[in-house]
Design a protein around this motif. Structure first.
Motif, mmCIF file in Angstrom:
data_model
loop_
_atom_site.group_PDB
_atom_site.id
_atom_site.type_symbol
_atom_site.label_atom_id
_atom_site.label_comp_id
_atom_site.label_asym_id
_atom_site.label_seq_id
_atom_site.Cartn_x
_atom_site.Cartn_y
_atom_site.Cartn_z
ATOM 1 N N ASP B 199 -70.044 -81.541 -6.054
ATOM 2 C CA ASP B 199 -70.665 -80.294 -5.328
ATOM 3 C C ASP B 199 -70.188 -79.635 -3.736
ATOM 4 O OD1 ASP B 199 -72.395 -78.195 -5.303
ATOM 5 O OD2 ASP B 199 -74.104 -78.979 -4.425
ATOM 6 N N GLU B 200 -69.598 -78.947 -3.754
ATOM 7 C CA GLU B 200 -69.086 -78.697 -2.062
ATOM 8 C C GLU B 200 -68.304 -79.448 -1.654
ATOM 9 O OE1 GLU B 200 -68.980 -75.422 -2.156
ATOM 10 O OE2 GLU B 200 -70.574 -74.692 -2.484
ATOM 11 N N PRO B 201 -67.631 -80.314 -2.317
ATOM 12 C CA PRO B 201 -66.665 -80.885 -1.445
ATOM 13 C C PRO B 201 -66.312 -80.855 0.040
ATOM 14 C CG PRO B 201 -65.390 -80.704 -3.077
ATOM 15 C CD PRO B 201 -66.884 -79.634 -3.456
ATOM 16 N N THR B 202 -65.437 -79.720 -0.066
ATOM 17 C CA THR B 202 -65.295 -79.355 1.364
ATOM 18 C C THR B 202 -66.050 -79.071 2.809
ATOM 19 O OG1 THR B 202 -64.886 -77.397 0.486
ATOM 20 C CG2 THR B 202 -63.102 -79.114 -0.347
ATOM 21 N N ASN B 203 -67.262 -79.078 2.453
ATOM 22 C CA ASN B 203 -68.471 -78.649 3.068
ATOM 23 C C ASN B 203 -67.661 -80.203 4.162
ATOM 24 O OD1 ASN B 203 -69.653 -76.691 2.359
ATOM 25 N ND2 ASN B 203 -71.155 -78.264 1.829
ATOM 26 N N GLY B 204 -67.558 -79.520 5.316
ATOM 27 C CA GLY B 204 -67.498 -80.119 6.342
ATOM 28 C C GLY B 204 -66.573 -81.077 6.878
ATOM 29 N N LEU B 205 -65.239 -80.351 6.320
ATOM 30 C CA LEU B 205 -64.477 -80.541 6.530
ATOM 31 C C LEU B 205 -63.063 -79.324 6.950
ATOM 32 C CD1 LEU B 205 -63.359 -82.529 3.151
ATOM 33 C CD2 LEU B 205 -64.154 -83.525 4.922
ATOM 34 N N ASP B 206 -62.773 -80.287 7.797
ATOM 35 C CA ASP B 206 -61.340 -79.414 8.182
ATOM 36 C C ASP B 206 -60.067 -78.449 6.853
ATOM 37 O OD1 ASP B 206 -58.688 -81.318 8.452
ATOM 38 O OD2 ASP B 206 -59.879 -81.812 10.618
ATOM 39 N N PRO B 207 -59.951 -77.526 7.501
ATOM 40 C CA PRO B 207 -57.993 -76.658 6.636
ATOM 41 C C PRO B 207 -57.831 -78.113 6.328
ATOM 42 C CG PRO B 207 -58.436 -75.526 8.235
ATOM 43 C CD PRO B 207 -59.322 -76.428 8.890
ATOM 44 N N THR B 208 -57.588 -79.172 7.239
ATOM 45 C CA THR B 208 -56.471 -79.715 6.749
ATOM 46 C C THR B 208 -56.247 -80.858 6.040
ATOM 47 O OG1 THR B 208 -55.531 -80.171 8.747
ATOM 48 C CG2 THR B 208 -54.515 -81.393 7.749
ATOM 49 N N THR B 210 -58.956 -80.949 4.006
ATOM 50 C CA THR B 210 -59.621 -79.639 2.289
ATOM 51 C C THR B 210 -57.922 -79.864 1.276
ATOM 52 O OG1 THR B 210 -60.791 -78.548 3.918
ATOM 53 C CG2 THR B 210 -60.015 -76.756 1.729
ATOM 54 N N ARG B 211 -57.207 -79.184 2.579
ATOM 55 C CA ARG B 211 -55.687 -80.235 1.870
ATOM 56 C C ARG B 211 -55.470 -80.972 1.204
ATOM 57 N NH1 ARG B 211 -53.994 -76.639 4.947
ATOM 58 N NH2 ARG B 211 -52.038 -78.341 6.949
ATOM 59 N N GLU B 212 -56.043 -82.456 1.838
ATOM 60 C CA GLU B 212 -55.889 -82.832 1.430
ATOM 61 C C GLU B 212 -56.498 -83.397 0.116
ATOM 62 O OE1 GLU B 212 -54.350 -84.959 5.616
ATOM 63 O OE2 GLU B 212 -56.410 -85.578 4.662
ATOM 64 N N LEU B 213 -57.451 -83.547 0.046
ATOM 65 C CA LEU B 213 -58.774 -83.545 -0.969
ATOM 66 C C LEU B 213 -58.055 -82.937 -2.325
ATOM 67 C CD1 LEU B 213 -61.436 -84.959 -1.913
ATOM 68 C CD2 LEU B 213 -62.384 -82.223 -1.137
ATOM 69 N N GLY B 214 -57.758 -82.018 -1.513
ATOM 70 C CA GLY B 214 -57.351 -81.174 -2.896
ATOM 71 C C GLY B 214 -56.565 -82.241 -3.404
ATOM 72 N N ALA B 215 -55.249 -82.512 -2.986
ATOM 73 C CA ALA B 215 -54.317 -83.190 -3.161
ATOM 74 C C ALA B 215 -54.975 -84.384 -3.836
ATOM 75 C CB ALA B 215 -53.285 -83.590 -2.334
ATOM 76 N N THR B 216 -55.763 -85.203 -4.115
ATOM 77 C CA THR B 216 -56.124 -86.037 -3.669
ATOM 78 C C THR B 216 -56.987 -86.101 -5.577
ATOM 79 O OG1 THR B 216 -57.244 -86.777 -2.154
ATOM 80 C CG2 THR B 216 -57.877 -88.092 -3.529
ATOM 81 N N LEU B 217 -57.535 -84.880 -5.405
ATOM 82 C CA LEU B 217 -58.227 -84.603 -6.370
ATOM 83 C C LEU B 217 -57.521 -84.207 -7.938
ATOM 84 C CD1 LEU B 217 -61.630 -82.198 -6.092
ATOM 85 C CD2 LEU B 217 -61.091 -84.300 -6.021
ATOM 86 N N ALA B 218 -56.515 -83.263 -7.766
ATOM 87 C CA ALA B 218 -54.836 -83.310 -8.592
ATOM 88 C C ALA B 218 -54.259 -84.483 -8.784
ATOM 89 C CB ALA B 218 -53.360 -82.572 -8.229
ATOM 90 N N ARG B 219 -54.317 -85.088 -8.033
ATOM 91 C CA ARG B 219 -54.024 -86.562 -7.848
ATOM 92 C C ARG B 219 -54.810 -87.991 -9.356
ATOM 93 N NH1 ARG B 219 -52.270 -87.535 -2.982
ATOM 94 N NH2 ARG B 219 -53.795 -89.006 -2.769
ATOM 95 N N TYR B 220 -56.234 -87.353 -8.800
ATOM 96 C CA TYR B 220 -57.151 -87.926 -9.566
ATOM 97 C C TYR B 220 -57.067 -87.218 -11.669
ATOM 98 C CZ TYR B 220 -61.885 -90.117 -10.208
ATOM 99 O OH TYR B 220 -62.998 -91.131 -10.289
ATOM 100 N N ALA B 221 -56.675 -86.108 -11.481
ATOM 101 C CA ALA B 221 -56.937 -85.631 -12.866
ATOM 102 C C ALA B 221 -55.798 -86.303 -13.284
ATOM 103 C CB ALA B 221 -57.086 -84.164 -12.662
ATOM 104 N N ASP B 222 -54.687 -85.985 -12.777
ATOM 105 C CA ASP B 222 -52.607 -86.817 -13.449
ATOM 106 C C ASP B 222 -52.868 -87.650 -14.224
ATOM 107 O OD1 ASP B 222 -52.242 -84.426 -12.117
ATOM 108 O OD2 ASP B 222 -50.583 -85.235 -10.954
ATOM 109 N N SER B 223 -54.275 -89.019 -13.441
ATOM 110 C CA SER B 223 -54.819 -89.977 -13.772
ATOM 111 C C SER B 223 -55.088 -90.083 -15.770
ATOM 112 C CB SER B 223 -54.999 -90.778 -13.414
ATOM 113 O OG SER B 223 -56.129 -90.965 -12.487
#
Lengths: 272, 349
Positions: B199-208, B210-223
């Motif tokens: 739920d709103e995982p990017t709250n409190g994260l800066d843009p960089t 946030t981008r890293e989190l996006g990449a992490t989640l994409a990798r997570y789903a790739d598995s």
């Protein structure tokens, strides 16, 4: 895989909390302070008019008895109310409750295992309190017989046995207080202070009602009715009937309150 | 020791006491031995929500919500404040009791404490943590509370994925909002669960971050794992998510893959000094011609407005950059954002 939220893990976590450590520290500090004050008071002979305090300074056993008497009336009640009152409401305040529930821990299990861990903690706290009281009493007032306000006393190993019996009674007596605090903790949402203060207030109210002779029938059904029954064990020959009723009522009320807490928690929506 | 006849007087309460004690021992042993049972169906979806409704008194927070999420998807749950996103996640996590309908994870119906929740990582709303413990101790307690061996927690990996490793041994009470968010994320990722609810995982994260989190989640789903994230950051959706759910006023307004949305709308407005010349260079570029769908465009006084026509924003911007056209400014209108605004506009059906 063992079951979720093992009692041992919950106990370890409770022990890691700074406020719990402070509370356990008070179990050591309070008897020391009370003992020193009594010692200072008895040295100035200011206890002449206070029979209870005068008896309390008679021996280590008597001082322990006095500590337990004061504790069972307020200090240990506050301790139980705090420990158990924080159980659900504090977790909710930290938003940790929903994290635990999604571990996943079932609601019933969460209440029961937290209660079990806190019972262990409370019993430990009362044991430390009694032991420190005895040691302080020994240092300040010396050994000697366990002598009640009236009647014959006991001495030696028998006196130690009676003190253990009294301590065990106080531990069990406090269970209904803990159970009430858990119920209020479930109902208080994320306000642990409400649960703790509510428990203390209700206990004090029961004590106050207990002094009313006009409502004797009501008074006899209160869980606080036999709170001082353990004092009977100080006598050389004693009648355990009041203590037996005291144990029964504490466990009966405690059980009912825990069941109510489980039921209330099971139908509740957890938002935090 | 005892006065005469006292023990017989005490027999009744003592017997009652013994009965209560035995009763509690039986209850505790039963609860200890009992494992929560799953109510299983033969559903192959990772997550299925079936006619789920949640009412609080007269107010309906969720109204007859139904959808399914397959394995390996990253699903964006979009909606304005009060749309019901968090309520929906709470219902899926078994934290609230639906007024009607059910949620199923891997074919098993979700009830409070359902065993299948052990395969779901949850981070809902503000991070839940014990402030007196370090981040590591919080994570360790959380895992040990699950009763599973510590070796299965993959704590270091979860912390690394969440970007928490440097702060793991600090007290949680000293954490910034961003660190708390990472701790919650690491807690949800412990044991690398098959379904993540965020739920709103990017709250409190800066843009960089946030981008890293996006990449992490994409990798997570790739598995092969699945992620459902409620978010206000529409920009995340284009890049990371495979599916979109739009909630508005407790109703599900859209449910489908991002690729479907991208065919619907979306424009990029490029500011240039010489639009006609820029357009010639742009359309003759190799990258532009290699786009899967030929974009439409309109030329303004000092702008070129490009309709995405099903291409991703990233691909079209790459084509613009490849053409070498000197660009003064770029404004992007996300197709998902357009859809979101359209579906959640006042008075929309």
């Amino acid at each position: 895989m063992t079951g979720t939220l093992p009692v041992r893990i919950e106990l370890e976590r409770q022990l890691s909390r700074p406020s719990v450590r402070v509370l356990l520290g008070l179990m050591v500090v309070v008897p020391c302070v009370v003992g020193l004050l009594l010692r200072a008071g008895s040295a100035r002979s200011s206890l002449d008019g206070n029979l209870v305090a005068a008896v309390g300074t008679g021996s280590a056993g008597n001082f322990t008895m006095l500590s337990l008497y004061g504790g069972a009336q307020l200090f240990l009640v506050i301790t139980a109310a705090y420990l158990f009152g924080e159980s659900i409401a504090r977790e909710s305040e930290w938003s940790f409750l929903r994290v635990l529930l999604t571990v996943p821990v079932t609601r019933t299990r969460l209440v029961l295992h937290k209660f079990a861990a806190l019972v262990v903690l409370l019993f430990g706290a009362v044991a430390v309190y009694t032991l420190v009281s005895y040691v302080v009493g020994l240092a300040l007032f010396g050994g000697g017989d366990l002598t009640p306000i009236s009647g014959s006393g006991t001495h030696g190993a028998a006196a130690i046995g009676r003190l253990l019996m009294m301590t065990a009674y106080v531990m069990v007596y406090l269970l209904w207080v803990g159970a009430l605090a858990v119920l209020l903790s479930v109902l208080a949402g994320d306000n642990p202070a409400l649960a703790t203060l509510g428990t203390v207030a209700i206990t004090l109210l029961f004590h106050a009602i207990g002094g009313l002779t006009s409502v004797r029938a009501v008074v006899e059904t209160l869980p606080t009715h036999n709170f001082s029954a353990w004092l009977d064990a100080a006598r050389g020959t004693f009648d355990p009937t009041r203590m037996a009723w005291g144990l029964f009522t504490s466990l009966f009320y405690g059980s009912c309150l825990v069941v109510l807490a489980i039921a209330a928690f099971n139908v509740r929506d957890v938002r935090r | 020791m005892f006065v005469g006849g006292a023990l017989s007087d005490a027999a009744v309460p003592l017997a009652g006491t013994a009965l209560i004690v035995v009763g509690w021992v039986v209850v505790l042993l039963t609860v200890r031995a009992r494992r929560p049972r799953d109510i299983a169906t033969d559903d192959s979806a990772m997550l299925r929500v079936h006619h789920l409704t949640k009412r609080y008194g007269a107010r309906t927070s969720l109204r007859d919500i139904s959808f399914a999420v397959q394995r390996g998807c990253v699903v964006a749950l979009l909606g304005p404040n009060g749309a019901g996103k968090t309520t929906l996640l709470r219902a899926i996590a078994g934290l609230i009791h639906p007024s009607a309908g059910s949620a199923y994870v891997m074919g098993r119906r979700i009830t409070p404490g359902a065993a299948v929740l052990a395969r779901v990582g949850v981070a809902i709303e503000e991070p839940g943590l014990a402030p007196h413990l370090s981040g590591r101790a919080n994570l360790e307690f959380l895992w040990r509370a699950s009763g599973r061996p510590m070796a299965e927690a993959q704590l270091e990996l979860a912390a690394e994925l969440a970007g928490l490793t440097p702060y793991l041994d600090r007290r949680a009470s000293d954490y910034s909002q961003g660190m708390k968010q990472r701790l919650a994320l690491a807690g949800a990722m412990l044991g690398l669960p098959e379904l993540l609810l965020l739920d709103e995982p990017t709250n409190g994260l800066d843009p960089t971050q946030t981008r890293e989190l996006g990449a992490t989640l994409a990798r997570y789903a790739d598995s092969g794992r699945t992620v459902v994230l409620a978010s206000h950051h529409l920009a995340e959706v284009d890049d990371v998510c495979t599916d979109v759910l739009v909630l508005h006023e407790g109703e599900l307004r859209w449910c489908g893959p991002v690729s479907e949305v991208q065919h619907a709308a979306g424009t990029i407005t490029v500011g240039v000094a010489d639009p006609a010349g820029a357009l010639r260079r742009l359309t003759s570029g190799a990258a532009w011609q290699a786009l899967p769908h030929q974009p439409q465009f309109r030329v303004g006084a000092r702008t070129i407005v490009i309709d995405l026509c099903g291409n991703t924003v990233r691909a079209v911007l790459a084509a613009v950059a490849d053409s070498g056209v000197p660009v003064d400014s770029v404004r992007s209108s996300s197709p998902v954002g357009d859809l979101y605004r359209e579906l959640t506009a006042k008075g929309s059906p």
